[in-house]
Design an enzyme around this catalytic site. Structure first.
Site, PDB file in Angstrom:
ATOM      1  N   HIS A 132       0.859  -1.184   0.000  1.00  0.00           N
ATOM      2  CA  HIS A 132       0.000   0.000   0.000  1.00  0.00           C
ATOM      3  C   HIS A 132       0.895   1.234   0.000  1.00  0.00           C
ATOM      4  O   HIS A 132       2.003   1.220   0.532  1.00  0.00           O
ATOM      5  CB  HIS A 132      -0.876  -0.035   1.262  1.00  0.00           C
ATOM      6  CG  HIS A 132      -1.942   1.004   1.319  1.00  0.00           C
ATOM      7  ND1 HIS A 132      -1.679   2.322   1.648  1.00  0.00           N
ATOM      8  CD2 HIS A 132      -3.288   0.928   1.121  1.00  0.00           C
ATOM      9  CE1 HIS A 132      -2.816   2.998   1.649  1.00  0.00           C
ATOM     10  NE2 HIS A 132      -3.810   2.185   1.321  1.00  0.00           N
ATOM     11  N   ASP A 167       3.245  -3.561   8.212  1.00  0.00           N
ATOM     12  CA  ASP A 167       1.952  -2.908   8.035  1.00  0.00           C
ATOM     13  C   ASP A 167       0.878  -3.955   8.311  1.00  0.00           C
ATOM     14  O   ASP A 167       0.646  -4.851   7.504  1.00  0.00           O
ATOM     15  CB  ASP A 167       1.851  -2.379   6.605  1.00  0.00           C
ATOM     16  CG  ASP A 167       0.469  -1.832   6.254  1.00  0.00           C
ATOM     17  OD1 ASP A 167      -0.435  -1.886   7.114  1.00  0.00           O
ATOM     18  OD2 ASP A 167       0.294  -1.369   5.105  1.00  0.00           O
ATOM     19  N   GLN A 176      -4.325  -4.824   7.285  1.00  0.00           N
ATOM     20  CA  GLN A 176      -5.236  -5.830   6.744  1.00  0.00           C
ATOM     21  C   GLN A 176      -5.162  -7.154   7.504  1.00  0.00           C
ATOM     22  O   GLN A 176      -5.833  -8.119   7.124  1.00  0.00           O
ATOM     23  CB  GLN A 176      -4.923  -6.065   5.261  1.00  0.00           C
ATOM     24  CG  GLN A 176      -5.091  -4.855   4.380  1.00  0.00           C
ATOM     25  CD  GLN A 176      -6.532  -4.375   4.290  1.00  0.00           C
ATOM     26  OE1 GLN A 176      -7.463  -5.139   4.513  1.00  0.00           O
ATOM     27  NE2 GLN A 176      -6.716  -3.109   3.968  1.00  0.00           N
ATOM     28  N   LYS A 210     -10.381  -0.001  10.535  1.00  0.00           N
ATOM     29  CA  LYS A 210     -10.552  -1.259   9.811  1.00  0.00           C
ATOM     30  C   LYS A 210     -10.977  -2.400  10.744  1.00  0.00           C
ATOM     31  O   LYS A 210     -11.334  -3.479  10.273  1.00  0.00           O
ATOM     32  CB  LYS A 210      -9.271  -1.623   9.056  1.00  0.00           C
ATOM     33  CG  LYS A 210      -8.920  -0.635   7.936  1.00  0.00           C
ATOM     34  CD  LYS A 210      -7.714  -1.085   7.159  1.00  0.00           C
ATOM     35  CE  LYS A 210      -7.203   0.019   6.239  1.00  0.00           C
ATOM     36  NZ  LYS A 210      -8.144   0.380   5.158  1.00  0.00           N
ATOM     37  N   CYS A 267      -4.612   2.331  -3.786  1.00  0.00           N
ATOM     38  CA  CYS A 267      -3.386   2.891  -3.195  1.00  0.00           C
ATOM     39  C   CYS A 267      -2.227   1.905  -3.346  1.00  0.00           C
ATOM     40  O   CYS A 267      -1.437   1.706  -2.416  1.00  0.00           O
ATOM     41  CB  CYS A 267      -3.599   3.252  -1.728  1.00  0.00           C
ATOM     42  SG  CYS A 267      -4.717   4.638  -1.480  1.00  0.00           S
TER      43      CYS A 267
END
Length: 414
Positions: A122, A199, A202, A225, A365
Site C-alpha cells: 500500500h 503494516d 489488513q 478497519k 493505493c
C-alpha cells in the site's frame, strides 16, 4: 459462524437497502462498520467522562485518563506486546509508518544503505520509505511476486543483505489477499542487522496477531478497519528501539521538562503523543477489541475463510474474469481483487452497486502493484465477520449478471 444473525443485529447500518436492494457491504478492506457497543462506548465517554487526559486531578480527568490508558493495555494484550509502553496511539496506520520513517529512519539510515519492501505494498508503506531514501541517499529495493501472487521469498533472501537497514512489508496485502511470511522475513532482516516494519492494517482485524512471536520490530495498524472510530491507529515498537528514537512531533504531553532554551522528553510512549490525543478514538478502539474478543479472532478468521472458499472458486468459473493473487482459498485472506474483460472496474463496481453490493474499484493505493500486474485498476470485494454465505453468493451472481448485461466476451483486461 455461531451467532451470525445476532452479530449482524449489532450493525444497524447493514439493515438498509441501496438502490432498492438489501445492502451487501463488501468494502471492508477500506473501512469496517461499527457495532452498537462501540458507538455506545464513545457516546458514553462524551456524555459522562469527557475531559483531557494526564493533566487534571479532578474526577472527570481521572476517569478519562483511566479509560485512555486502559485502552492502551487492551491493545497491548490484543497484540501480545510485552508492555503497554510499547503501544503508541497515532491517527492511523499511515501516521504510524511515517513516524518510524521520520524518527528511526532518519537517525539510522544514510547513503549506501538499503531499504527493502515488496512491490505489493500500500502507498502508506511505500511512499515513506521512498521519501526516506531520497532524503538519506539510501537505495529502495523491491521484492517481487511469484506466479501465484505471493511474495517471492527466494528473491527476498537475495535482496536482504548486509547493506539492508530496514525491511517494510504488509502482514496481509490489501489487493492480492496474500499473507506474507513475517517470521521468515524478520529472521532474514535480523540476521543482517536490519529492523522489520510490518503494516498490519489488513491483518489485525481478521486474524490473531502476536508481535512477539512474529519478532516484528515495529507493527502498525488502523482502528477504523477493525470497527473502531476513524482517526485512531497504533504503532507497536520494541521498547529498546522506542527508547532510542527522537520525538516525532513537539508540544504538550510529550515533555519531561521545558526551560527557555532547552527541553527534555517523556519516556515512550508519551514522547510520541504530542498534544491532546484522540481520547474517544482510543476508547472506541478498546471497545472494538472487546467486541472482537467476545467472538474470537480465530473464529473470525475461519468464518472469512469459509466465505472465500465459497466465493473464490465460483468467481474463477466465470469466463472472462481474472482474479489476482492466489487461487487457492486456503492461501487467501478475505480480500479478492478481480477484473471482467471488456468492462472498466469502475463500471463493474457501479453495476454491482445497482444490485446493492458495495465493492471498491481503482488502484487501491497500490499503483506500483497495478503496474506490476499490467492493469490500471481492479474491482475488490472484501469480507468481514458480519458477511454471510448468501452475500458471497450475491456477489458471484451480480458479477455474472453484469457480464451478461454488457454482453461481454473473453480476453485480457488492460
Amino acid at each position: 459462524m455461531d451467532k451470525l444473525e445476532q452479530i449482524r443485529a449489532d450493525f444497524p447500518i447493514l439493515q438498509q437497502t441501496v438502490n432498492e436492494e438489501p445492502l451487501v457491504y463488501l468494502d471492508n478492506a477500506a473501512t469496517a462498520q461499527r457495532p452498537t457497543p462501540v458507538l455506545e462506548r464513545v457516546r458514553q465517554f462524551y456524555q459522562t467522562d469527557n475531559a483531557n487526559v494526564h493533566r487534571g486531578v479532578h474526577t472527570l480527568a481521572q476517569r478519562a485518563t483511566t479509560a485512555y490508558e486502559t485502552a492502551r493495555q487492551k491493545v497491548q494484550h490484543f497484540l501480545h506486546a510485552a508492555a503497554p509502553e510499547e503501544i503508541i496511539f497515532t491517527r492511523g496506520c499511515t501516521e504510524a509508518l511515517n513516524l518510524v520513517a521520520a524518527t528511526y529512519g532518519r537517525t539510522h539510515l544514510q547513503a549506501g544503505d538499503e531499504i527493502v519492501i515488496s512491490v505489493a505494498e500500500h502507498h502508506s508503506n511505500l511512499i515513506p520509505w521512498q521519501q526516506l531514501a531520497h532524503q538519506t541517499g539510501a537505495r529502495l529495493r523491491y521484492i517481487g511476486l511469484t506466479a501465484t501472487g505471493e511474495l517471492d521469498l527466494a528473491a527476498a533472501q537475495q535482496l536482504i543483505n548486509d547493506h539492508t537497514k530496514l525491511v517494510a512489508v504488509a502482514h496481509a496485502t490489501n489487493v492480492l489477499g496474500t499473507i506474507n511470511p513475517i517470521q521468515q522475513l524478520a529472521a532474514l532482516a535480523h540476521a543482517h542487522g536490519a529492523v522489520i516494519v510490518v503494516d498490519g492494517a489488513q491483518a489485525v482485524p481478521h486474524m490473531p496477531v502476536d508481535v512477539q512471536a512474529l519478532d516484528a520490530d515495529f507493527y502498525a495498524f488502523s482502528g477504523h478497519k477493525l470497527m473502531a472510530p476513524t482517526g485512531i491507529g497504533v504503532l507497536y515498537g520494541k521498547a529498546a528501539l522506542l527508547a532510542d528514537m527522537p520525538p516525532y512531533q513537539y508540544g504538550g504531553e510529550m515533555i519531561s521538562a521545558v526551560h527557555q532554551q532547552t527541553s527534555t522528553w517523556a519516556a515512550a510512549p508519551y514522547k510520541f503523543e504530542a498534544g491532546t490525543p484522540n481520547i474517544a478514538g482510543a476508547i472506541g478502539l478498546g471497545a472494538a477489541i472487546d467486541y472482537l474478543q467476545t467472538i474470537g479472532m480465530a473464529q473470525i478468521a475461519a468464518h472469512e475463510q469459509q466465505l472465500v472458499a465459497q466465493a473464490l472458486p465460483a468467481l474463477l468459473q466465470i469466463e472472462g474474469l481474472t482474479v489476482y493473487g492466489p487461487h487457492d482459498p486456503a492461501q487467501h485472506t478475505g480480500v479478492i481483487a478481480f477484473n471482467l474483460v471488456g468492462l472498466h472496474p469502475h463500471d463493474l463496481a457501479t453495476a454491482l452497486d445497482m444490485e446493492g453490493i458495495a465493492v471498491r474499484a481503482g488502484h487501491h493505493c497500490a499503483q506500483p502493484l497495478m503496474e506490476y500486474l499490467g492493469v490500471s485498476a481492479t474491482a475488490r470485494a472484501s469480507f468481514y465477520l458480519y458477511n454471510t454465505a448468501a452475500e458471497a453468493a450475491a456477489l458471484v451472481a451480480a458479477v455474472q449478471k453484469a457480464k451478461e448485461f454488457f454482453h461481454l466476451g473473453t480476453g485480457e483486461i488492460k
